[in-house]
Every structure is written in C-alpha cells, then in structure tokens.
Enzyme design. Structure first.
Site, mmCIF file in Angstrom:
data_model
loop_
_atom_site.group_PDB
_atom_site.id
_atom_site.type_symbol
_atom_site.label_atom_id
_atom_site.label_comp_id
_atom_site.label_asym_id
_atom_site.label_seq_id
_atom_site.Cartn_x
_atom_site.Cartn_y
_atom_site.Cartn_z
ATOM 1 N N GLY A 74 2.753 12.181 -6.733
ATOM 2 C CA GLY A 74 1.894 11.087 -6.274
ATOM 3 C C GLY A 74 2.464 10.294 -5.121
ATOM 4 O O GLY A 74 3.329 10.780 -4.371
ATOM 5 N N ALA A 100 -10.510 16.637 -10.130
ATOM 6 C CA ALA A 100 -11.146 16.585 -11.452
ATOM 7 C C ALA A 100 -12.278 15.565 -11.469
ATOM 8 O O ALA A 100 -12.187 14.524 -10.821
ATOM 9 C CB ALA A 100 -10.106 16.192 -12.495
ATOM 10 N N GLU A 136 -4.131 17.908 -10.483
ATOM 11 C CA GLU A 136 -3.678 17.182 -9.281
ATOM 12 C C GLU A 136 -4.343 17.812 -8.056
ATOM 13 O O GLU A 136 -4.307 19.022 -7.873
ATOM 14 C CB GLU A 136 -2.147 17.260 -9.181
ATOM 15 N N GLY A 157 3.841 -9.631 4.582
ATOM 16 C CA GLY A 157 5.296 -9.643 4.378
ATOM 17 C C GLY A 157 5.640 -9.501 2.910
ATOM 18 O O GLY A 157 6.508 -10.204 2.391
ATOM 19 N N HIS A 212 36.111 -6.645 -14.008
ATOM 20 C CA HIS A 212 36.621 -7.332 -12.814
ATOM 21 C C HIS A 212 37.373 -6.325 -11.951
ATOM 22 O O HIS A 212 38.122 -5.530 -12.477
ATOM 23 C CB HIS A 212 37.573 -8.457 -13.223
HETATM 24 P P1 NAD Z 1 2.295 -6.782 -1.840
HETATM 25 O O1 NAD Z 1 1.271 -7.340 -2.740
HETATM 26 O O2 NAD Z 1 3.704 -6.679 -2.266
HETATM 27 O O3 NAD Z 1 2.308 -7.618 -0.477
HETATM 28 C C1 NAD Z 1 1.182 -7.876 0.275
HETATM 29 C C2 NAD Z 1 1.477 -9.051 1.180
HETATM 30 O O4 NAD Z 1 0.428 -9.192 2.110
HETATM 31 C C3 NAD Z 1 1.576 -10.369 0.416
HETATM 32 O O5 NAD Z 1 2.734 -11.031 0.842
HETATM 33 C C4 NAD Z 1 0.310 -11.096 0.818
HETATM 34 O O6 NAD Z 1 0.436 -12.485 0.804
HETATM 35 C C5 NAD Z 1 0.088 -10.565 2.234
HETATM 36 N N1 NAD Z 1 -1.270 -10.621 2.749
HETATM 37 C C6 NAD Z 1 -2.433 -10.394 2.095
HETATM 38 N N2 NAD Z 1 -3.482 -10.497 2.940
HETATM 39 C C7 NAD Z 1 -2.978 -10.787 4.157
HETATM 40 C C8 NAD Z 1 -3.537 -11.001 5.428
HETATM 41 N N3 NAD Z 1 -4.855 -10.945 5.642
HETATM 42 N N4 NAD Z 1 -2.697 -11.293 6.468
HETATM 43 C C9 NAD Z 1 -1.370 -11.367 6.272
HETATM 44 N N5 NAD Z 1 -0.785 -11.168 5.088
HETATM 45 C C10 NAD Z 1 -1.572 -10.873 4.044
HETATM 46 O O7 NAD Z 1 1.698 -5.362 -1.381
HETATM 47 P P2 NAD Z 1 2.380 -4.186 -0.533
HETATM 48 O O8 NAD Z 1 3.627 -4.638 0.111
HETATM 49 O O9 NAD Z 1 1.278 -3.626 0.298
HETATM 50 O O10 NAD Z 1 2.754 -3.139 -1.663
HETATM 51 C C11 NAD Z 1 1.736 -2.534 -2.455
HETATM 52 C C12 NAD Z 1 2.232 -2.269 -3.860
HETATM 53 O O11 NAD Z 1 3.263 -1.311 -3.846
HETATM 54 C C13 NAD Z 1 2.787 -3.517 -4.533
HETATM 55 O O12 NAD Z 1 2.332 -3.569 -5.858
HETATM 56 C C14 NAD Z 1 4.264 -3.316 -4.483
HETATM 57 O O13 NAD Z 1 4.948 -3.949 -5.559
HETATM 58 C C15 NAD Z 1 4.383 -1.794 -4.556
HETATM 59 N N6 NAD Z 1 5.640 -1.387 -3.917
HETATM 60 C C16 NAD Z 1 6.791 -1.512 -4.612
HETATM 61 C C17 NAD Z 1 7.994 -1.194 -3.993
HETATM 62 C C18 NAD Z 1 9.275 -1.352 -4.764
HETATM 63 O O14 NAD Z 1 9.230 -1.453 -5.992
HETATM 64 N N7 NAD Z 1 10.438 -1.415 -4.104
HETATM 65 C C19 NAD Z 1 8.029 -0.779 -2.674
HETATM 66 C C20 NAD Z 1 6.834 -0.687 -1.993
HETATM 67 C C21 NAD Z 1 5.647 -1.000 -2.624
#
Ligand code: NAD
Length: 451
Positions: free
Chosen positions: A37, A112, A31, A173, A430
């Site tokens: 991570g 690495a 790492e 979003g 319940h």
């Molecule tokens: P995401 O893929 O969830 O969302 C990205 C969003 O950006 C989408 O809604 C997409 O339509 C939008 N987008 C793309 N290009 C754009 C643009 N040019 N202008 C405006 N909107 C645009 O990705 P994220 O939110 O960055 O998260 C990254 C990863 O991390 C994902 O795989 C997510 O599942 C993971 N994550 C998971 C959790 C959780 O499990 N609670 C929390 C945070 C992140």
C-alpha cells in the site's frame, strides 16, 4: 467459501491476512496495485530511505570537523539516493509477498467490488466470503485552488521526480510537509512552507513546533504560519502563488508546489450502495465491525488516525474477532512519529490539551544529557505529563535524535497505566539518550538530579 476476503494489501490488510492464516483460516487478499500500500510504496518506507541519505549528509557536513574526522569535498548524488529508495521499496514489497506465500494467503491481483455481505467480485471471479475486511486506504487531498491546476504535486508524485526541483512551495506544514521540507532543504533546495494554523505541526505543542521551525529556518526554509495560498497559476517557470499571510498578501514563484494538507479515505460506490455507515470514513465499533457485522473496516479508510502502525493493529483486532476471540481496539497509547531533524515523537495527551489543575508537567532538556553532548546535539527535550495526585503517566513528547525509537518507553507506560515513580525506579543505561526520560520522571516525582 473463504473465511475472509480482505480488500487492500496495505499495512492493515496484509497484517490481517497473515494473522488470519496463522490462525488456520482460508483467506484471500485482493490488491489492485502493489502489496504494501501507500506506506511501503509511496509513504513511510520511501521517505525514510530518502531522509536517511539527507541525515547522513547533514551529519557529515555539520559534525565531522568537530568530531575530528576530515571529509573533503562532500557531495551528494540524487540518482543514487533514488536507487537506494527504490531498492528498499522493492525489498519491502518482496518481503511482504514472501510472507503472504509462507502463510498460504491467496493474493489476487485486481479491483474488488463488494456485491453483497457474502460476495466479493474481482473481474469475472466471484469470491464467496464469510467475512469481508475493507482496507482500501486513503488518497492525498487536493483542495482548491490546487485541484484545477495541472502538475501540482501530492506526496504520491514526489517519489517520481527525476531530479530535484529548483524551488518548492509546500502547502501544509503537517507531518508530510515537514518531512519533505527536511529532505529538500538539507539538499539546499529553496523551500517555502505555507501553514494554515498558528504553527507548523499543529497537532503537537508550540514548543515542539518552535524547535522544528528553528531548525528548518537554519536551512533557509521560509515558513508562513496562519497563512493560505489563495491563488495559483501555472507559468513558464513553474507556479505563481498568491499567499495571504499575517503581514499581508505576497506573491511567490516556485518551480514546484507540493500539497500535503491531509488524506481522504478511499470509499468505493459499492460500499455506499450496501448501506455501510460512513462518518468521515467507514464507521466501525471497537471490534472493527461496520454496521454490517461480518464486514470489517481497518486503517485509513476509517478516516480516523491515519497511521500504518494503527492500521496494522486494527488488522490484528479484526482478525481476532473473525476467529471468534473478543478483541477491542485501544487508542489510548498510539505513538506519533515525525522524521524531522531533530525527530519528534509523542504519545498520549499533549500539554495544550491537558487541564493544568489536574496534571504535573516536567520537561527535561537534551542539553543536560551526557550522551547528547557526545553526538553534538542539544536541541530538544523530553516532556512528561502526569496525573497530579497519582503521577500516572498521561502523555510524553520527545524532541531529539532517536525520539521515534525512544517513545516506546512512554507507549508502554501509558498502555500499562505506569506512574513516574515506576519509570524512575527502572535503571536507565548510562550514557544514553534514554536518561532524558529518566530526568523528566525525576522531575515529576521530586527533582531531577542532573538539572
Ligand atoms: P497532516 O494532517 O499531518 O497535516 C496537514 C497540514 O496541513 C496541517 O498542518 C493543516 O493545518 C494544514 N492545512 C490544511 N489545510 C491547509 C491549507 N488550505 N493551507 C495550508 N495548510 C493547510 O496531513 P499530511 O501531512 O498530509 O499527512 C497525511 C497523513 O499521513 C497524516 O495522518 C499523517 O499522520 C500521515 N503520515 C504519517 C507520517 C509518520 O508517521 N511519520 C509521515 C507522513 C504522513
């Protein structure tokens, strides 16, 4: 000679390392930064720590009076929130280090490079390996026009903030965008979300996104859907953004811009030079092997489902295969969880992806649940998608408090091919929120009692 050298100590890498050691293998885990991570240090854990503070603040400000608890002069202290976050991150990291020591995993600090299918180099140290596991993760995507402008935030930068921004525009979003919008807007920071697709949380159904959008708008969040930032310029006040919306182009000046439009796999030149097949990310079979059979890849570096719990499970599958057990990855029941307010959780297929002629769908509203009434919650539902004939559960989406915990009933049902009748015939306690799942199952089988 190591049985396995694992590169990257995120959720995928450290879990694979522990599993292999528990099975008696000689393992080195390399790492270059902190163990745990992105998830532990700049992702899942710190966001949930921050969101716990805002959730409590919201509960007190919105509910205490109605529940007969008088709390005067409610205030928050951002620096204490950050202390809590840092403490939780440190504790989680130390916990992983403790486990690695306990199971005799050799943790090597450094970067690495894979020299050949049996040789990994860390500075001048050569590590001979029967197997290599690549678990190098991903990084936040910074797309144009944001990549040319200094001081634009990605999720990595948010955790470094010393004080809350005066205003923030969130590009994307998706999961990260919605979780941070929930955090900032609860603390009354003016938030704007710009989402490219038709609605926020585009991987979820529209009715899910509508509840979350309504709740964010209640906290003054401005949401522009089917919209795009076409220009951004740094100014003395922050950033001037030009947004192309459905109604025309508008200009907005904000102090901070957070770009959360997805993540990209971290693939080094060494991997490309070796001829490892890449398709979005490192390509593997269901045993997590790359096209070079003794080199495995797990987690975000595969460029597929970027979730910590998927990486962990892939780590276990890779470890079992290295030990000579036949293990295959099954993605049919991967839960997705969003810590918005209310929470969202899904597993299996969504309504928008289902063939209406082949499924029966039933939504049971949270407002018809007794426990929800006691905690003053009514926005949300449990939606179940079942095969029309057999009533086998194909998908479940929950919107409401504790959705992220409750989704496990759907995960177990889908993973084990259970049908709605089998879940309906399982007595749900319940009064609990799990009875909303029962209500949805009753709706699939015949009719719900409480609706
Ligand atoms: P995401 O893929 O969830 O969302 C990205 C969003 O950006 C989408 O809604 C997409 O339509 C939008 N987008 C793309 N290009 C754009 C643009 N040019 N202008 C405006 N909107 C645009 O990705 P994220 O939110 O960055 O998260 C990254 C990863 O991390 C994902 O795989 C997510 O599942 C993971 N994550 C998971 C959790 C959780 O499990 N609670 C929390 C945070 C992140």
């Amino acid at each position: 000679m190591y049985d396995a050298v694992i590169i990257g100590a995120g959720p995928g890498g450290y879990v694979a390392a522990i599993k292999l050691s528990q099975k008696g293998k000689k393992v080195a885990l390399v790492e270059k930064s902190f163990v745990g991570g992105t998830c532990t240090n700049w992702g899942c854990i710190p966001t949930k720590a921050l969101l716990s503070s805002t959730h409590l603040y919201l509960e007190i400000t919105e509910k205490s009076k109605q529940l007969g608890v008088n709390v005067e002069n409610v205030q928050y202290d951002f620096s204490t929130m950050k202390n809590h976050m840092n403490k939780v991150v440190t504790m989680s990291r130390k916990g992983i280090e403790y486990l690695l020591k306990k199971y005799n995993v050799e943790l090597i600090n450094g970067e690495a490079t894979i020299e050949s299918p049996n040789l990994v180099k860390v500075a001048d140290t050569k590590l001979e390996a029967k197997n290599i596991v690549i678990a190098t993760g991903s990084y936040p995507a910074l797309i144009p026009p944001f990549d040319k402008v200094p001081n634009i935030w990605t999720s990595d930068d948010v955790f470094k903030m010393e004080k809350l921004p005066e205003s923030i525009l969130i590009v994307g979003g998706g999961v990260i965008g919605v979780e941070f919008a929930t955090f900032f807007s609860t603390l009354k920071v003016p938030v704007t979300i710009v989402e490219l697709m038709e609605h926020i949380l585009p991987t979820e159904d529209k009715d899910v996104a509508e509840i979350i959008a309504k709740s964010l708008r209640k906290k003054e969040v401005q949401i522009y859907e089917s919209s795009k930032v076409i220009d951004v310029q740094a100014t003395d006040e922050g950033f001037k953004c030009l947004i192309e919306t459905k109604e025309g182009t508008i200009e907005k000046t904000v102090q901070k811009v957070l770009v959360s439009v997805g993540r990209r796999p971290k693939i080094g030149e060494d991997v490309k030079k070796l001829g490892i097949e890449i398709q979005r990310g490192i390509k593997t079979n269901q045993k997590m092997q790359t096209n070079i059979p003794n080199i495995y890849a797990i987690g975000d570096v595969r460029g597929q489902i970027m979730l910590a719990h998927v990486a962990m499970y892939e780590g276990v599958v890779a470890a079992k295969n290295i030990c000579g057990e036949e293990a295959y990855m099954d993605y049919s029941a991967v839960p997705s969880v969003i810590f918005s307010n209310p929470e969202v959780a899904s597993v299996g297929i969504r309504e928008k992806d289902a063939d209406p002629s082949k499924v029966k769908i039933f939504s049971f509203p949270l407002s018809a649940n007794g426990r929800a009434r006691t905690i003053l919650e009514r926005e949300g539902f449990v939606k179940v998608i079942a095969e029309k004939e057999t009533k086998k559960i194909l998908g479940m989406t929950i919107v409401g408090p504790s959705a992220t915990d409750m989704i496990m009933e759907g995960v177990i049902a889908i993973k084990n091919g259970l049908n709605a009748k089998e879940l309906e015939e399982s007595i749900h306690p319940h009064p609990t929120l799990t009875e909303t799942i029962l209500g949805a199952m009753e709706g699939i089988v015949e009719m719900p009692i409480h609706l």
